[in-house]
Write a protein that holds these residues in place. Structure first.
Motif, PDB file in Angstrom:
ATOM      1  N   ALA A 112     -13.964  -0.967 -12.073  1.00  0.00           N
ATOM      2  CA  ALA A 112     -14.936  -1.245 -11.015  1.00  0.00           C
ATOM      3  C   ALA A 112     -16.252  -1.731 -11.594  1.00  0.00           C
ATOM      4  CB  ALA A 112     -15.160   0.013 -10.171  1.00  0.00           C
ATOM      5  N   LEU A 113     -16.696  -1.110 -12.691  1.00  0.00           N
ATOM      6  CA  LEU A 113     -17.988  -1.479 -13.268  1.00  0.00           C
ATOM      7  C   LEU A 113     -17.901  -2.714 -14.152  1.00  0.00           C
ATOM      8  CD1 LEU A 113     -19.285   2.062 -14.264  1.00  0.00           C
ATOM      9  CD2 LEU A 113     -20.084   0.639 -12.387  1.00  0.00           C
ATOM     10  N   GLY A 114     -16.731  -2.934 -14.761  1.00  0.00           N
ATOM     11  CA  GLY A 114     -16.590  -4.089 -15.641  1.00  0.00           C
ATOM     12  C   GLY A 114     -16.190  -5.328 -14.872  1.00  0.00           C
ATOM     13  N   LEU A 159      -9.593  -6.343  -5.809  1.00  0.00           N
ATOM     14  CA  LEU A 159      -8.137  -6.177  -5.739  1.00  0.00           C
ATOM     15  C   LEU A 159      -7.469  -6.742  -6.978  1.00  0.00           C
ATOM     16  CD1 LEU A 159      -7.425  -6.989  -1.979  1.00  0.00           C
ATOM     17  CD2 LEU A 159      -7.236  -4.768  -3.124  1.00  0.00           C
ATOM     18  N   ALA A 160      -7.968  -7.865  -7.473  1.00  0.00           N
ATOM     19  CA  ALA A 160      -7.433  -8.433  -8.706  1.00  0.00           C
ATOM     20  C   ALA A 160      -7.740  -7.531  -9.904  1.00  0.00           C
ATOM     21  CB  ALA A 160      -8.010  -9.830  -8.932  1.00  0.00           C
ATOM     22  N   ALA A 161      -8.955  -6.946  -9.926  1.00  0.00           N
ATOM     23  CA  ALA A 161      -9.340  -6.077 -11.041  1.00  0.00           C
ATOM     24  C   ALA A 161      -8.506  -4.798 -11.078  1.00  0.00           C
ATOM     25  CB  ALA A 161     -10.822  -5.727 -10.936  1.00  0.00           C
ATOM     26  N   PHE A 162      -8.063  -4.317  -9.901  1.00  0.00           N
ATOM     27  CA  PHE A 162      -7.319  -3.055  -9.840  1.00  0.00           C
ATOM     28  C   PHE A 162      -5.813  -3.236 -10.009  1.00  0.00           C
ATOM     29  CE2 PHE A 162     -10.830  -1.167  -6.970  1.00  0.00           C
ATOM     30  CZ  PHE A 162     -11.569  -0.845  -8.096  1.00  0.00           C
ATOM     31  N   LEU A 163      -5.350  -4.452 -10.242  1.00  0.00           N
ATOM     32  CA  LEU A 163      -3.913  -4.677 -10.393  1.00  0.00           C
ATOM     33  C   LEU A 163      -3.290  -3.852 -11.520  1.00  0.00           C
ATOM     34  CD1 LEU A 163      -3.496  -8.523  -9.766  1.00  0.00           C
ATOM     35  CD2 LEU A 163      -2.708  -6.629  -8.322  1.00  0.00           C
ATOM     36  N   PRO A 164      -3.988  -3.646 -12.668  1.00  0.00           N
ATOM     37  CA  PRO A 164      -3.357  -2.862 -13.745  1.00  0.00           C
ATOM     38  C   PRO A 164      -3.216  -1.380 -13.431  1.00  0.00           C
ATOM     39  CG  PRO A 164      -5.135  -4.263 -14.593  1.00  0.00           C
ATOM     40  CD  PRO A 164      -5.262  -4.249 -13.114  1.00  0.00           C
ATOM     41  N   THR A 165      -3.853  -0.887 -12.390  1.00  0.00           N
ATOM     42  CA  THR A 165      -3.829   0.551 -12.100  1.00  0.00           C
ATOM     43  C   THR A 165      -2.620   0.907 -11.249  1.00  0.00           C
ATOM     44  OG1 THR A 165      -5.111   0.432 -10.045  1.00  0.00           O
ATOM     45  CG2 THR A 165      -6.339   0.506 -12.112  1.00  0.00           C
ATOM     46  N   VAL A 190      -3.042   3.016  -8.736  1.00  0.00           N
ATOM     47  CA  VAL A 190      -3.654   3.555  -7.523  1.00  0.00           C
ATOM     48  C   VAL A 190      -2.945   2.982  -6.310  1.00  0.00           C
ATOM     49  CG1 VAL A 190      -5.792   3.736  -6.216  1.00  0.00           C
ATOM     50  CG2 VAL A 190      -5.846   3.790  -8.712  1.00  0.00           C
ATOM     51  N   GLU A 191      -2.756   3.810  -5.293  1.00  0.00           N
ATOM     52  CA  GLU A 191      -2.065   3.370  -4.092  1.00  0.00           C
ATOM     53  C   GLU A 191      -2.805   2.217  -3.422  1.00  0.00           C
ATOM     54  OE1 GLU A 191      -1.672   6.728  -1.592  1.00  0.00           O
ATOM     55  OE2 GLU A 191      -0.269   7.782  -2.891  1.00  0.00           O
ATOM     56  N   ARG A 192      -2.034   1.365  -2.740  1.00  0.00           N
ATOM     57  CA  ARG A 192      -2.598   0.158  -2.141  1.00  0.00           C
ATOM     58  C   ARG A 192      -3.699   0.472  -1.117  1.00  0.00           C
ATOM     59  NH1 ARG A 192      -1.071  -3.434   2.063  1.00  0.00           N
ATOM     60  NH2 ARG A 192      -1.654  -5.602   1.621  1.00  0.00           N
ATOM     61  N   PRO A 193      -3.535   1.454  -0.199  1.00  0.00           N
ATOM     62  CA  PRO A 193      -4.625   1.744   0.753  1.00  0.00           C
ATOM     63  C   PRO A 193      -5.924   2.142   0.054  1.00  0.00           C
ATOM     64  CG  PRO A 193      -2.584   2.776   1.482  1.00  0.00           C
ATOM     65  CD  PRO A 193      -2.338   2.262   0.095  1.00  0.00           C
ATOM     66  N   THR A 194      -5.811   2.881  -1.052  1.00  0.00           N
ATOM     67  CA  THR A 194      -7.010   3.269  -1.801  1.00  0.00           C
ATOM     68  C   THR A 194      -7.687   2.053  -2.401  1.00  0.00           C
ATOM     69  OG1 THR A 194      -6.075   5.448  -2.305  1.00  0.00           O
ATOM     70  CG2 THR A 194      -7.855   4.660  -3.724  1.00  0.00           C
ATOM     71  N   ARG A 195      -6.888   1.145  -2.981  1.00  0.00           N
ATOM     72  CA  ARG A 195      -7.466  -0.076  -3.558  1.00  0.00           C
ATOM     73  C   ARG A 195      -8.166  -0.904  -2.485  1.00  0.00           C
ATOM     74  NH1 ARG A 195      -2.356  -0.728  -6.225  1.00  0.00           N
ATOM     75  NH2 ARG A 195      -1.978  -2.613  -4.978  1.00  0.00           N
ATOM     76  N   LEU A 196      -7.569  -0.981  -1.299  1.00  0.00           N
ATOM     77  CA  LEU A 196      -8.170  -1.752  -0.212  1.00  0.00           C
ATOM     78  C   LEU A 196      -9.498  -1.147   0.228  1.00  0.00           C
ATOM     79  CD1 LEU A 196      -5.021  -2.544   1.977  1.00  0.00           C
ATOM     80  CD2 LEU A 196      -6.401  -4.178   0.678  1.00  0.00           C
ATOM     81  N   LEU A 197      -9.556   0.180   0.311  1.00  0.00           N
ATOM     82  CA  LEU A 197     -10.800   0.844   0.708  1.00  0.00           C
ATOM     83  C   LEU A 197     -11.919   0.577  -0.292  1.00  0.00           C
ATOM     84  CD1 LEU A 197      -9.644   4.333   2.050  1.00  0.00           C
ATOM     85  CD2 LEU A 197     -11.012   2.649   3.288  1.00  0.00           C
ATOM     86  N   VAL A 198     -11.615   0.755  -1.582  1.00  0.00           N
ATOM     87  CA  VAL A 198     -12.632   0.552  -2.612  1.00  0.00           C
ATOM     88  C   VAL A 198     -13.066  -0.911  -2.645  1.00  0.00           C
ATOM     89  CG1 VAL A 198     -13.122   0.699  -5.084  1.00  0.00           C
ATOM     90  CG2 VAL A 198     -11.769   2.482  -3.983  1.00  0.00           C
ATOM     91  N   ALA A 199     -12.115  -1.827  -2.459  1.00  0.00           N
ATOM     92  CA  ALA A 199     -12.439  -3.250  -2.521  1.00  0.00           C
ATOM     93  C   ALA A 199     -13.292  -3.683  -1.337  1.00  0.00           C
ATOM     94  CB  ALA A 199     -11.151  -4.075  -2.572  1.00  0.00           C
ATOM     95  N   TRP A 200     -12.995  -3.162  -0.155  1.00  0.00           N
ATOM     96  CA  TRP A 200     -13.710  -3.621   1.041  1.00  0.00           C
ATOM     97  C   TRP A 200     -15.099  -3.003   1.148  1.00  0.00           C
ATOM     98  CZ3 TRP A 200     -14.524  -7.234   4.254  1.00  0.00           C
ATOM     99  CH2 TRP A 200     -15.181  -7.002   5.462  1.00  0.00           C
ATOM    100  N   PHE A 201     -15.207  -1.705   0.884  1.00  0.00           N
ATOM    101  CA  PHE A 201     -16.479  -1.021   1.124  1.00  0.00           C
ATOM    102  C   PHE A 201     -17.399  -1.162  -0.082  1.00  0.00           C
ATOM    103  CE2 PHE A 201     -14.240   1.128   4.561  1.00  0.00           C
ATOM    104  CZ  PHE A 201     -15.201   1.034   5.539  1.00  0.00           C
ATOM    105  N   GLY A 202     -18.133  -2.266  -0.087  1.00  0.00           N
ATOM    106  CA  GLY A 202     -19.200  -2.463  -1.047  1.00  0.00           C
ATOM    107  C   GLY A 202     -20.422  -2.934  -0.286  1.00  0.00           C
ATOM    108  N   PRO A 203     -20.898  -2.140   0.673  1.00  0.00           N
ATOM    109  CA  PRO A 203     -21.974  -2.635   1.546  1.00  0.00           C
ATOM    110  C   PRO A 203     -23.247  -2.937   0.780  1.00  0.00           C
ATOM    111  CG  PRO A 203     -21.673  -0.274   1.834  1.00  0.00           C
ATOM    112  CD  PRO A 203     -20.550  -0.748   0.981  1.00  0.00           C
TER     113      PRO A 203
END
Length: 438
Positions: A51-53, A277-283, A285-298
Motif C-alpha cells: 500500500a505504501l510502496g 488492485l494491481a499492487a495487491f495481486l501478489p497477496t 488477501v480476499e477479493r472483497p478486502t482488496r476492493l475495500l482498501v482500493a476504493w476507500f482512499g478519500p
C-alpha cells in the motif's frame, strides 16, 4: 462566507489560515504516528508495504502525470499536486474503520496506510517545492536539502520524543502527574518537535511524525488521555481549518472547473482503485478486502494541507495547485461519503453488528475482530466452559470509591498504571482478562 452571510472571508494570503493549517498538519502527523500499532503493522507488513510502496507512490506518479498533461502545470507543481492527492485522509476514514463488519485485514491496511502515507508523500512535496521556488540544482544545495529533510528534521523529532517520554516517566514515578496535565503534555511534545526542527532548518512536519513514531516504538505505558486528547485537539484544528476553507476558498475549484479539470478528477478517483488492485495481486488477501482498501482512499484535509504548502511558500503555481486539490476533495467527499451511506443502509443507529459465525451469547474467539467487547452472557459462557478468567476492575479511583458494587474475584488495576499493577499482581498471561468500568 461571501456567498452566504458575508461574515467570514478568508483568502489564500490569510495569516490565520496559515497558522491553523500548520498546527493542523503538525498535530495530524504526530497523532497518526502515535496511534500506529506497530504489532499490527508487522503482522500485515506485506499488505502495508504494497500500500505504501506501489500503491501510494504509483498513485502520486500517475496523478502527477495527469496534472501535467491535463492542467498544464509544470513538472514540479504537478508532482506536488500528485503527492497531495495520493494522501489518504485518516479523519474521513474513521467512520469506515469503526464499522464492526469491516474485515480486519482491510481495517489494518487502511489504518496503516492513512497513518504512514503522509510521511512518504511529504518529502516529495518538499523537494518539489524547492524546485518550484527556483532553487539552484548545485550538488551542495541538494546535499543541504537532504540533510535538512532526512536528518535534521527526523533527528530533532526522535530526540524530543525520547527526552519527552523519559522526562514524563521520571516525573510520573517520582511526583505523579495529573491526567489533565498529561493530556496537555502530548500537545507540548508535538509542538516542541516542530519547533526544534525548524530552529535547525529541518522540516517541522517530519519531526512531529518522528516524535510520535518514537513514542509508539518504545511502547511505554501512557495515560489513555495522552493520545485521545491529542487526537481530539487535532480534529478540532482540522474542523477549524475546514470552516476557514469551506467559507469560500474550497469552492474556487468548483467554480473554475472545466472539461480538463473534471477529466483529472475522474482519473484521480478511478485511478487509485486500479493501481491498488494491481499492487495487491501478489497477496492472498480476499477479493472483497482488496476492493475495500482500493476504493476507500478519500481525499480530505490532508490533501488540502499538503496543497497549501506551495501557497504559503509564495509559489506562483500555488493557487492553481490548491484549486485543483479543492475540486478533487469536494467530489471525493460526495462520492466516498455516499458509498459509506450505501454500505450502512438498513442498519439502525451505531449499534454494532454481532460477530458472524457465533451466537450472541457465545464467547468470542481470542484474537478475533470482535473480542474487544464482551457481554455478561459471554463471561458466563466462558466460566461454564472452564476457561481461565480474571475480572479486572479498571474504574477510576473516584468512581470506584462511590460504588459498593464489585465483581466476584476481581482484581484492581489502575488506569494510569495497568501494566505495572498486572506485573505486581502476577496476572496469568494465558487467561481471559475481562475489564469493566463505569
Amino acid at each position: 462566507g461571501p456567498a452566504g452571510l458575508g461574515v467570514l472571508e478568508v483568502g489564500l494570503d490569510s495569516r490565520a489560515l496559515q497558522i491553523v493549517a500548520t498546527l493542523s498538519l503538525t498535530l495530524i502527523l504526530f497523532t497518526d504516528a502515535l496511534a500506529l500499532n506497530l504489532r499490527d503493522a508487522r503482522a500485515h507488513r506485506s499488505l502495508a508495504l504494497l500500500a505504501l510502496g506501489p500503491g501510494t507512490l504509483l498513485s502520486a506518479l500517475a496523478f502527477g502525470v495527469a496534472a501535467w498533461a491535463l492542467l498544464g502545470l509544470s513538472p514540479s507543481a504537478a508532482a506536488i499536486l500528485g503527492a497531495a492527492l495520493a494522501s489518504t485522509d485518516p479523519v474521513l476514514l474513521k467512520g469506515l474503520l469503526r464499522r464492526p463488519e469491516l474485515p480486519a485485514a482491510a481495517r489494518d491496511a487502511l489504518r496503516i496506510e492513512s497513518g504512514l502515507n503522509d510521511v512518504v508523500l511529504l518529502p516529495i512535496v518538499l523537494v518539489s517545492l524547492a524546485l518550484l521556488s527556483g532553487e539552484t540544482l548545485a550538488p551542495a544545495h541538494w546535499g543541504r536539502l537532504g540533510l535538512d529533510l532526512f536528518l535534521l528534521g527526523p533527528g530533532a523529532g526522535v530526540l524530543v520524543g525520547v527526552f519527552g517520554v523519559a522526562t514524563l516517566d521520571l516525573v510520573r514515578r517520582r511526583l505523579g502527574v495529573r491526567r489533565d496535565y498529561e493530556s496537555l503534555y502530548s500537545l507540548g511534545l508535538a509542538f516542541a518537535a516542530y519547533a526544534a526542527a525548524e530552529s535547525v532548518h529541518g522540516s517541522g512536519f517530519l519531526a512531529a511524525f518522528a516524535a510520535g513514531l518514537t513514542i509508539a516504538f518504545f511502547d511505554v505505558e501512557l495515560c489513555d488521555c495522552f493520545r485521545e486528547y491529542g487526537e481530539t485537539t487535532a480534529e478540532l484544528a482540522l474542523l477549524l481549518t475546514f470552516v476557514l476553507l469551506g467559507s469560500s476558498l474550497m469552492w474556487n475549484g468548483v467554480a473554475a472547473a472545466d472539461g480538463h479539470a473534471l477529466a483529472f478528477v475522474a482519473i484521480v478517483l478511478l485511478g487509485r482503485p486500479l493501481i491498488y488492485l494491481a499492487a495487491f495481486l501478489p497477496t492472498r488477501v480476499e477479493r472483497p478486502t482488496r476492493l475495500l482498501v482500493a476504493w476507500f482512499g478519500p481525499r480530505g484535509l490532508s490533501s488540502l494541507l499538503l496543497a497549501l504548502l506551495p501557497v504559503f511558500a509564495g509559489a506562483s503555481e500555488g493557487p492553481a495547485i490548491f484549486r485543483a486539490a479543492c475540486l478533487v476533495v469536494v467530489v471525493s467527499i460526495v462520492v466516498h461519503g455516499a458509498t459509506l451511506m450505501w454500505m450502512g443502509r438498513g442498519r439502525g443507529g451505531n449499534e454494532p453488528a454481532p460477530a458472524r459465525g457465533r451466537a450472541a451469547d457465545a464467547p468470542p474467539e481470542p484474537g478475533s475482530a470482535h473480542a474487544e467487547l464482551i457481554t455478561v452472557p459471554e463471561v458466563q459462557a466462558l466460566r461454564a466452559a472452564g476457561a481461565p478468567l480474571v475480572p479486572v476492575d479498571v474504574r477510576k479511583a473516584d468512581a470506584r470509591a462511590e460504588s459498593s458494587v464489585q465483581a466476584v474475584g476481581s482484581r484492581r488495576l489502575s488506569p494510569d498504571g495497568a501494566a505495572t499493577d498486572a506485573r505486581v499482581l502476577g496476572l496469568p498471561s494465558d487467561a481471559w482478562l475481562v475489564l469493566y468500568c463505569t
